[in-house]
Design a protein around this motif. Structure first.
Motif: not given
Length: 134
Positions: A50-56, A58-73
């Motif tokens: 469950a912890e591994g799934a939560r971390e993945r 979160q990483e996916s969320k962060n990755g998506t957020g990073g992608y959107l931030k990059k595209k926004n910039e």
């Protein structure tokens, strides 16, 4: 003596029964401990999964957020470049308009002077006169 012998055998049987009971109880405790350890291991494994799934997630969320931030910039940069280009183009257009307007005004001024000279000449007030007659 039969009674003493019977009593001895009964005591011996009772002792053996108690020992067997004790052994059985110990085996039951050991099995209970083993089951408890297995249950804890399963619980730990489930928690890790469950912890591994939560971390993945979160990483996916962060990755998506990073992608959107990059595209926004990138979009901001492109918009800024476009605005800058439009501003420069506007300046160039204004400069060209000023030059054209200046040329038109100069040409118009020259035409007015020529017309004024023609009117003066036709009225005998100027144009090709020499200053010696006055």
């Amino acid at each position: 003596m039969a009674s003493h012998d019977q009593s001895y055998k009964a005591g011996e049987a009772k002792g053996q029964a108690q020992e067997k009971t004790g052994n059985m109880m110990e085996k039951g405790r050991e099995k209970g401990e083993a089951m408890k350890e297995k249950a804890n291991a399963v619980k730990d494994k489930a928690w890790e999964s469950a912890e591994g799934a939560r971390e993945r997630a979160q990483e996916s969320k962060n990755g998506t957020g990073g992608y959107l931030k990059k595209k926004n910039e990138e979009a901001k940069d492109k918009s800024s470049e476009t605005a800058q280009a439009a501003q420069e183009m506007g300046k160039e257009t204004v400069e060209a308009g000023k030059e054209k307007t200046g040329g038109i005004l100069q040409s118009t001024g020259e035409q007015v002077k020529k017309a004024a000279d023609a009117v003066k000449s036709s009225l005998g007030m100027g144009g090709g006169r020499d200053d010696t007659n006055n």
